[in-house]
Design a protein around this motif. Structure first.
Motif, mmCIF file in Angstrom:
data_model
loop_
_atom_site.group_PDB
_atom_site.id
_atom_site.type_symbol
_atom_site.label_atom_id
_atom_site.label_comp_id
_atom_site.label_asym_id
_atom_site.label_seq_id
_atom_site.Cartn_x
_atom_site.Cartn_y
_atom_site.Cartn_z
ATOM 1 N N TYR A 114 -1.679 7.763 4.044
ATOM 2 C CA TYR A 114 -0.364 7.544 3.445
ATOM 3 C C TYR A 114 0.416 6.479 4.205
ATOM 4 C CZ TYR A 114 -1.116 11.937 0.944
ATOM 5 O OH TYR A 114 -1.620 12.936 0.122
ATOM 6 N N ALA A 115 1.156 5.696 3.455
ATOM 7 C CA ALA A 115 2.129 4.817 4.084
ATOM 8 C C ALA A 115 3.235 5.684 4.676
ATOM 9 C CB ALA A 115 2.714 3.852 3.062
ATOM 10 N N ASP A 116 3.818 5.231 5.764
ATOM 11 C CA ASP A 116 4.868 6.014 6.418
ATOM 12 C C ASP A 116 6.037 6.295 5.474
ATOM 13 O OD1 ASP A 116 4.472 4.430 9.693
ATOM 14 O OD2 ASP A 116 3.419 6.111 8.752
ATOM 15 N N SER A 117 6.299 5.378 4.591
ATOM 16 C CA SER A 117 7.451 5.510 3.701
ATOM 17 C C SER A 117 7.317 6.654 2.706
ATOM 18 C CB SER A 117 7.688 4.200 2.952
ATOM 19 O OG SER A 117 6.536 3.851 2.205
ATOM 20 N N VAL A 118 6.103 7.133 2.472
ATOM 21 C CA VAL A 118 5.904 8.189 1.487
ATOM 22 C C VAL A 118 5.310 9.458 2.084
ATOM 23 C CG1 VAL A 118 5.586 6.448 -0.305
ATOM 24 C CG2 VAL A 118 3.576 7.510 0.761
ATOM 25 N N SER A 122 10.614 14.359 -4.230
ATOM 26 C CA SER A 122 11.806 13.864 -3.522
ATOM 27 C C SER A 122 11.948 12.358 -3.664
ATOM 28 C CB SER A 122 11.734 14.255 -2.039
ATOM 29 O OG SER A 122 11.612 15.650 -1.881
ATOM 30 N N LEU A 123 11.870 11.898 -4.885
ATOM 31 C CA LEU A 123 11.896 10.464 -5.128
ATOM 32 C C LEU A 123 13.233 9.851 -4.725
ATOM 33 C CD1 LEU A 123 9.943 10.442 -8.468
ATOM 34 C CD2 LEU A 123 9.369 9.070 -6.464
ATOM 35 N N PHE A 141 0.830 -1.194 0.000
ATOM 36 C CA PHE A 141 0.000 0.000 0.000
ATOM 37 C C PHE A 141 0.867 1.247 0.000
ATOM 38 C CE2 PHE A 141 -3.351 2.864 0.976
ATOM 39 C CZ PHE A 141 -2.899 3.711 1.987
ATOM 40 N N VAL A 142 0.443 2.245 -0.778
ATOM 41 C CA VAL A 142 1.153 3.521 -0.830
ATOM 42 C C VAL A 142 0.292 4.644 -0.262
ATOM 43 C CG1 VAL A 142 2.255 5.246 -2.315
ATOM 44 C CG2 VAL A 142 2.484 2.805 -2.838
#
Length: 125
Positions: A63-67, A88-89, A50-51
């Protein structure tokens, strides 16, 4: 028949931005607005994850924490389209990104009833 078509993927460098789009066909504006929408991604050799998701009206986003803080989801119900602005990829964002539509309940866990075929995002270091 509902179809979701993603676009906007490509090859970018770390720190760059990309905007993905997911256009839904087979739905009227009213019908599209009854679906929560989300993005998942699958990196090579990894499971789909999940994103981000957005509520039917667009008033709530998850939002997922990673994004979190880098990606922004939005939707235009008049155009039956959902967008994913990715800023900020990082190289770890490299994956095939899939759009999904369905009830908000369970969307973040397993996705929705409908899926697109995905668009590849590659971030080089």
């Amino acid at each position: 028949q509902v179809q979701l078509v993603e676009s906007g993927g490509g090859l970018v460098q770390a720190g760059d931005s990309l905007r993905l789009s997911c256009a839904a066909s087979g739905l009227t504006e009213i019908t599209f607005s009854t679906y929560a929408m989300g993005w998942f991604r699958q990196a090579p050799g990894k499971e789909r994850e999940f994103v981000v998701a957005i509520s039917r009206s667009g008033s709530s986003q998850y939002y997922a924490d990673s994004v979190k803080g880098r990606f922004i989801i939005s939707r235009d119900n008049a155009k039956s389209t959902v967008y994913l602005q990715m800023n900020s990829l990082k190289p770890e964002d490299t994956a095939v990104y899939y759009c999904t539509a369905g009830p908000v309940v369970g969307l973040r866990d397993s996705g929705g009833d409908y899926w697109g075929k995905g668009t590849l995002v590659t971030v080089s270091s």
